[in-house]
Design a protein around this motif. Structure first.
Motif, PDB file in Angstrom:
ATOM      1  N   TRP A   1      16.404  -5.514  53.629  1.00  0.00           N
ATOM      2  CA  TRP A   1      15.939  -4.224  54.243  1.00  0.00           C
ATOM      3  C   TRP A   1      14.349  -3.655  54.854  1.00  0.00           C
ATOM      4  CZ3 TRP A   1      18.879  -0.096  50.462  1.00  0.00           C
ATOM      5  CH2 TRP A   1      20.220  -0.449  50.113  1.00  0.00           C
ATOM      6  N   ALA A   2      14.308  -3.127  55.478  1.00  0.00           N
ATOM      7  CA  ALA A   2      13.243  -2.232  55.589  1.00  0.00           C
ATOM      8  C   ALA A   2      12.923  -1.381  54.701  1.00  0.00           C
ATOM      9  CB  ALA A   2      12.957  -1.274  56.719  1.00  0.00           C
ATOM     10  N   LEU A   3      11.277  -1.632  54.724  1.00  0.00           N
ATOM     11  CA  LEU A   3      10.928  -1.254  52.859  1.00  0.00           C
ATOM     12  C   LEU A   3      10.962  -0.379  53.132  1.00  0.00           C
ATOM     13  CD1 LEU A   3       8.649  -2.134  50.721  1.00  0.00           C
ATOM     14  CD2 LEU A   3       6.714  -1.194  52.293  1.00  0.00           C
ATOM     15  N   GLU A   4      10.840   0.975  53.747  1.00  0.00           N
ATOM     16  CA  GLU A   4      11.371   2.378  53.747  1.00  0.00           C
ATOM     17  C   GLU A   4      11.977   2.700  53.710  1.00  0.00           C
ATOM     18  OE1 GLU A   4       8.319   4.687  53.433  1.00  0.00           O
ATOM     19  OE2 GLU A   4       7.617   3.363  53.940  1.00  0.00           O
ATOM     20  N   GLU A   5      13.110   1.690  53.690  1.00  0.00           N
ATOM     21  CA  GLU A   5      14.321   1.978  53.185  1.00  0.00           C
ATOM     22  C   GLU A   5      14.900   2.064  51.854  1.00  0.00           C
ATOM     23  OE1 GLU A   5      19.291   3.017  53.551  1.00  0.00           O
ATOM     24  OE2 GLU A   5      16.944   3.712  55.028  1.00  0.00           O
TER      25      GLU A   5
ATOM     26  N   VAL B   1      19.481  -4.747  46.117  1.00  0.00           N
ATOM     27  CA  VAL B   1      18.110  -4.612  46.002  1.00  0.00           C
ATOM     28  C   VAL B   1      17.857  -3.251  45.049  1.00  0.00           C
ATOM     29  CG1 VAL B   1      17.230  -2.708  47.122  1.00  0.00           C
ATOM     30  CG2 VAL B   1      18.045  -3.713  48.618  1.00  0.00           C
ATOM     31  N   GLY B   2      19.157  -2.804  44.400  1.00  0.00           N
ATOM     32  CA  GLY B   2      19.341  -2.480  43.276  1.00  0.00           C
ATOM     33  C   GLY B   2      18.706  -2.981  41.738  1.00  0.00           C
ATOM     34  N   ALA B   3      19.474  -4.266  42.209  1.00  0.00           N
ATOM     35  CA  ALA B   3      19.143  -5.330  40.863  1.00  0.00           C
ATOM     36  C   ALA B   3      17.717  -5.506  41.310  1.00  0.00           C
ATOM     37  CB  ALA B   3      20.144  -6.698  40.974  1.00  0.00           C
ATOM     38  N   ALA B   4      17.086  -5.663  42.215  1.00  0.00           N
ATOM     39  CA  ALA B   4      15.661  -5.945  42.450  1.00  0.00           C
ATOM     40  C   ALA B   4      14.777  -5.284  41.777  1.00  0.00           C
ATOM     41  CB  ALA B   4      15.720  -7.221  43.759  1.00  0.00           C
ATOM     42  N   LEU B   5      15.071  -4.211  42.423  1.00  0.00           N
ATOM     43  CA  LEU B   5      14.252  -3.137  41.571  1.00  0.00           C
ATOM     44  C   LEU B   5      13.828  -2.874  40.192  1.00  0.00           C
ATOM     45  CD1 LEU B   5      15.041  -0.291  44.450  1.00  0.00           C
ATOM     46  CD2 LEU B   5      13.100  -1.804  43.955  1.00  0.00           C
TER      47      LEU B   5
ATOM     48  N   ALA C   1      15.390  -9.024  50.197  1.00  0.00           N
ATOM     49  CA  ALA C   1      15.604 -10.059  51.006  1.00  0.00           C
ATOM     50  C   ALA C   1      16.442 -11.185  51.012  1.00  0.00           C
ATOM     51  CB  ALA C   1      14.404  -9.448  51.730  1.00  0.00           C
ATOM     52  N   LEU C   2      16.119 -12.427  50.068  1.00  0.00           N
ATOM     53  CA  LEU C   2      16.106 -13.776  49.659  1.00  0.00           C
ATOM     54  C   LEU C   2      17.996 -14.284  49.411  1.00  0.00           C
ATOM     55  CD1 LEU C   2      12.610 -15.255  48.497  1.00  0.00           C
ATOM     56  CD2 LEU C   2      13.743 -15.911  50.430  1.00  0.00           C
TER      57      LEU C   2
END
Length: 273
Positions: free
Chosen positions: A64-68, A84-88, A58-59
């Motif tokens: 994205w919403a958590l559920e997404e 998002v993929g990179a963060a995960l 998010a930063l």
């Protein structure tokens, strides 16, 4: 190592820092003492990792919403999905690098960038500090960009401080690592994600949060991008007030991460998660 020879330990005496360190320690102790942690700590760790990754993304512009985040399996469709993929991936990788971090922080930072890029950046720019005149994609941080020579020197200095160890509280070390990497933006991409992953590694490896259940990334996101950038300005200023404010900001982020995981513990206890 004496405080006078340990610049990080000296930061612990800045106004407000001791109070932040104490408040964070008490908050972390409370969540580790939750009865759910004795039986279902692994579940709390997994959930904290997911929520931390969502906050870090998010930063970096992918709010994205958590559920997404929980639902999606394809993270290659667009720029936000890549973030998002990179963060995960970084959150999953951080706990695997603790022993290397203590011996060679620069190797870990290279690995973190490699993991974050995941094939999305040109091969010759992945996992190494940027060269002179190479562009940097980090829209959140608009501070002047240090040149490649300064980046190399300051990274080496940071590495030596970490290897040498010292008496600085974990919060102080984590905040300095985070702030320095955001200031330098040593890579061509994903610097914010890497900086927050490095903060996580320090918090875990220091023993403050050994099970990684206090996601500071959640708190940074909750405090908001404007407050994050303003606090970073204080770090960059190098003044006692600015440095103290940045460390306190990072402390508040950890406390909000604790609050998030406490809520997860309460939900698990009720059978709602």
């Amino acid at each position: 190592m004496s405080t006078s020879a340990d610049p990080l330990a000296a930061l612990g005496s800045l106004p407000g820092v001791d109070e932040s360190v104490d408040s964070v320690r008490k908050a972390v102790d409370r969540v580790y003492g939750h009865r759910v942690m004795r039986r279902r700590g692994t579940e709390v760790t997994s959930e904290a990792a997911l929520r931390g990754a969502r906050g870090s993304a998010a930063l970096s512009g992918a709010d994205w919403a958590l559920e997404e985040v929980r639902r999606r399996t394809d993270f290659s469709s667009d720029a936000e999905a890549l973030t998002v993929g990179a963060a995960l991936r970084l959150t999953a990788e951080a706990g695997q690098l603790l022993s290397i971090w203590r011996q060679s922080p620069l190797r870990v930072l290279a690995r973190l960038h490699l993991v974050a890029a995941g094939g999305a950046a040109p091969d010759d720019s992945v996992g190494r500090p940027r060269f002179s005149a190479e562009p940097v994609d980090e829209p959140l941080v608009e501070l002047p960009l240090p040149d490649a020579e300064e980046v190399a020197g300051r990274l080496e200095g940071l590495s030596q401080l970490i290897i040498a160890g010292g008496s600085a509280p974990a919060l102080v070390t984590a905040a300095v690592v985070h702030g320095e990497l955001l200031t330098l933006r040593p890579f061509g991409s994903y610097n914010g994600l890497v900086a927050r992953a490095a903060e996580r590694i320090v918090l875990i490896g220091s023993g403050l949060d050994p099970k990684s259940i206090c996601p500071a990334e959640v708190g940074h996101a909750e405090l908001g991008r404007a407050a994050y950038v303003a606090a970073l300005d204080g770090y960059v200023s190098g003044t006692p007030e600015g440095m103290g404010a940045w460390i306190a900001h990072c402390g508040r982020a950890v406390e909000l991460g604790v609050r998030e995981s406490t809520a997860v513990c309460e939900a698990l206890q009720r059978g709602a998660a």
